[in-house]
Design a protein around this motif. Structure first.
Motif, mmCIF file in Angstrom:
data_model
loop_
_atom_site.group_PDB
_atom_site.id
_atom_site.type_symbol
_atom_site.label_atom_id
_atom_site.label_comp_id
_atom_site.label_asym_id
_atom_site.label_seq_id
_atom_site.Cartn_x
_atom_site.Cartn_y
_atom_site.Cartn_z
ATOM 1 N N LEU A 19 59.239 3.823 38.075
ATOM 2 C CA LEU A 19 58.230 4.517 37.910
ATOM 3 C C LEU A 19 57.118 3.464 37.392
ATOM 4 O O LEU A 19 55.665 3.510 37.600
ATOM 5 N N ALA A 20 57.357 2.167 36.911
ATOM 6 C CA ALA A 20 56.453 1.220 36.426
ATOM 7 C C ALA A 20 56.218 0.402 37.639
ATOM 8 O O ALA A 20 55.036 -0.063 37.776
ATOM 9 N N GLY A 70 57.287 0.994 41.148
ATOM 10 C CA GLY A 70 57.398 1.549 42.452
ATOM 11 C C GLY A 70 58.561 0.766 43.080
ATOM 12 O O GLY A 70 59.682 0.456 42.233
ATOM 13 N N LYS A 76 49.382 -2.775 45.701
ATOM 14 C CA LYS A 76 48.766 -1.800 44.883
ATOM 15 C C LYS A 76 47.266 -1.301 45.212
ATOM 16 O O LYS A 76 46.640 -0.478 44.948
ATOM 17 N N SER A 134 46.701 0.565 47.966
ATOM 18 C CA SER A 134 46.949 2.038 47.760
ATOM 19 C C SER A 134 46.114 2.668 46.809
ATOM 20 O O SER A 134 46.012 3.869 46.805
ATOM 21 N N VAL A 167 43.955 4.620 39.158
ATOM 22 C CA VAL A 167 44.036 5.780 40.041
ATOM 23 C C VAL A 167 43.471 6.986 39.653
ATOM 24 O O VAL A 167 43.256 7.987 40.318
ATOM 25 N N GLU A 168 43.289 7.180 38.232
ATOM 26 C CA GLU A 168 42.866 8.399 37.698
ATOM 27 C C GLU A 168 41.229 8.738 38.152
ATOM 28 O O GLU A 168 41.005 9.996 38.417
ATOM 29 N N ALA A 196 39.910 7.600 41.100
ATOM 30 C CA ALA A 196 39.513 7.952 42.400
ATOM 31 C C ALA A 196 40.865 8.254 43.239
ATOM 32 O O ALA A 196 41.991 7.688 42.946
ATOM 33 N N PRO A 197 40.689 8.942 44.305
ATOM 34 C CA PRO A 197 42.099 9.281 45.058
ATOM 35 C C PRO A 197 42.415 7.951 45.760
ATOM 36 O O PRO A 197 41.437 7.142 46.179
ATOM 37 N N PRO A 198 43.564 7.961 45.946
ATOM 38 C CA PRO A 198 44.105 6.758 46.683
ATOM 39 C C PRO A 198 43.943 6.656 48.188
ATOM 40 O O PRO A 198 43.639 7.898 48.877
ATOM 41 N N GLU A 226 44.796 6.109 52.159
ATOM 42 C CA GLU A 226 45.832 5.984 53.023
ATOM 43 C C GLU A 226 46.672 4.656 52.948
ATOM 44 O O GLU A 226 45.984 3.674 53.405
ATOM 45 N N PRO A 227 47.927 4.563 52.541
ATOM 46 C CA PRO A 227 48.365 3.382 52.461
ATOM 47 C C PRO A 227 49.124 2.705 53.571
ATOM 48 O O PRO A 227 49.457 1.693 53.552
#
Lengths: 201, 329
Positions: B55-56, B58, B101, B104, B181-182, B184-186, B188-189
């Motif tokens: 989780l930290a 990826g 990061k 993304s 990330v809170e 702005a939406p990510p 396309e990675p």
């Protein structure tokens, strides 16, 4: 799902290995998965849930589907991990001796919604009194919002078998509640505290 | 005594509960049970160590520890060399992870991060005092305004009381802001075309052979795209896979040539600064020329196939395109 983020975006990022997407999915799904495992009597629900999500995240690149399909897939893995946990412990989950001290608190009138409250311990006792398969069907329907068809896929059973398990589970549950409940009038539960009764999840 | 009618009524009440419809009073016990089950699903739980790491970070794991095959034995290298190897390998993993990061993250977060890197780079250069005088003065004034540091070229005379570790602390990679990330939406990675970041992240396992991976990296000039020393990156991967010089040679990889052919990078201690400065300096370096030749000639005609040739550019890339020959009777 986190506000402002579309499920497809989160899924795509998680499939690419982004940590923030893993966390978003975990926060959204973990509470119900852990509750499912705990009510099934898993020895360490947090650990089994962790193993479940490790399997989910490493298998995500091959997943195709929408949010509902993902939830069904997650619970499929959780159910398998749960069975593995049972096999490791070589015994059935903890069963309550009886549900004699089950207390239901009710109030209001018959025209209103049923106003009853069941404590956490009571839920554990009621669930523990059900056979594994019946308990799995009821919990997957209530916690995971899965359909009978999806549960059949999760458990590897036919749809008819799942319907029969649900019918028997509800019957057993109702009998245990009726036998051991003690209706105490005068305790009214606010509507805001009853999302399940109002359809608000 | 439970009858079939009771079962049907219970099932109907259960379905009503699941869909949020009102239920008869007789189903109050079932409703209470359903409500309590749902209420129990509120605790987020504690992930175990493996999941917490996932989780930290990826799926971009930091394989900073040397493998057992490369660990020193009787003829183990000095500790200093081991530390350098670990640093290089850590850089080889952390840099692509940082890039991933950033990629993304959303556009706003990318701008924030880029600005942060530039600020760190400029601040670091300002502390060292290598900026042109006007810029040096401005940087020193700004830094001295927002920090307790005294920097050469500022309004105040730099004192000796400023500890050196505080100055170097301004270039700490930890100060590089991470994507928020809170807010702005990510983006396309994934990309459909060749991606240097993907090449570095997936490594040779995503290619048929180690040589194919190196060849792809060379062909697409990932050293320039990533701003890393290509030879060392390849060498690091080779060590991870336990490939020695003979096996590399068998795979068509000449590590010595790769190491010598790549542009010189800044010292490892200034890796983060290098990231920003390379962005601005890349336009000054010429890239190799590309030549393409196309020729078509119909049978019986006198068409000549074209030839294209391009010389390697230094200062500016050059492109050569061969003429196209077409002939008809």
């Amino acid at each position: 799902m986190r506000a402002g983020l579309a499920f497809d975006d989160v899924l795509a990022a998680a499939q690419a290995g982004a940590a923030w997407a893993f966390e978003t999915l975990y926060r959204g799904l973990a509470p119900t998965v852990i509750a499912y495992l705990r009510l099934h009597g898993a020895a360490d629900p947090d650990d089994v849930a962790s193993e479940t999500f490790l399997g989910v995240f490493t298998g995500l690149p091959g997943f195709r589907g929408d949010e509902e399909a993902l939830r069904s897939w997650v619970f499929t893995i959780a159910h398998r991990r749960l069975i593995d946990d049972w096999r490791r412990r070589s015994r059935r989950p903890r069963l309550a001796d009886d549900a004699g001290d089950l207390t239901l608190l009710a109030g209001g009138d018959a025209e209103d919604d049923a106003l009853v409250r069941v404590g956490t311990d009571d839920v554990h006792r009621l669930c523990a009194g059900l056979p594994d398969d019946q308990r799995a069907v009821l919990l997957l329907r209530v916690l995971a919002d899965l359909t009978v068809e999806q549960i059949a896929s999760v458990m590897g059973r036919s749809v008819g078998s799942v319907k029969a398990l649900q019918r028997r589970g509800l019957r057993s549950l109702r009998e245990r509640i009726e036998k051991s409940s003690e209706i105490v009038p005068g305790t009214r539960v606010p509507l805001a505290a009853r999302p399940a009764m109002t359809g608000v999840r | 005594m439970t009858t079939t009618a009771d079962d049907s009524a219970a099932e109907e009440a259960f379905e009503a509960l699941l869909t949020g419809r009102p239920v008869p009073f007789e189903a109050a016990g079932l409703a209470a049970f359903t409500e309590a089950v749902r209420a129990s699903a509120t605790r987020p739980g504690r992930p175990n160590a493996a999941l917490a790491e996932l989780l930290a970070t990826g799926l971009l794991t930091d394989q900073s520890e040397p493998s057992t095959r490369t660990a020193g034995t009787d003829g183990s290298p000095p500790a200093r060399r081991g530390a350098r190897v670990r640093n290089r390998r850590r850089f080889a993993m952390i840099f692509p992870a940082l890039l991933a990061k950033i990629i993304s993250a959303g556009a706003v977060a990318q701008a924030d991060t880029g600005a942060g890197v530039v600020v760190v780079a400029v601040t670091g250069a300002g502390v060292v005092g290598v900026l042109p005088d006007p810029v040096q003065d401005t940087v020193a004034s700004v830094v001295e305004t927002v920090t307790p540091l005294d920097i050469e070229g500022g309004d105040e005379v730099a004192g000796d009381e400023v500890p050196g570790e505080d100055q170097t602390g301004t270039t700490d990679p930890g100060t590089v802001p991470t994507p928020v990330v809170e807010t702005a939406p990510p983006a396309e990675p994934t990309e459909a075309e060749f991606s240097a970041e993907t090449w570095a992240l997936e490594g040779p396992d995503a290619y048929p052979s180690f040589g194919a991976w190196v060849s792809a990296g060379t062909h697409h000039d990932v050293a320039k795209a990533l701003g890393v020393r290509f030879g060392e990156l390849v060498s690091s991967r080779a060590r991870e896979k336990g490939l020695d010089a003979e096996e590399l040679a068998a795979a068509g990889v000449d590590l010595g040539e790769l190491t010598g052919a790549t542009p010189t990078a800044a010292p490892e201690a200034e890796q983060e600064t290098t990231v920003a400065t390379r962005e601005t300096a890349s336009g000054e370096r010429g890239s190799g020329g590309n030549g393409n030749g196309n020729g078509n000639a119909v049978a019986g005609s006198n068409g000549n196939a074209g030839n294209g040739k391009a010389a390697a550019g230094n200062g500016a890339g050059s492109n050569g395109n061969g003429g196209k020959g077409n002939g008809r009777d």
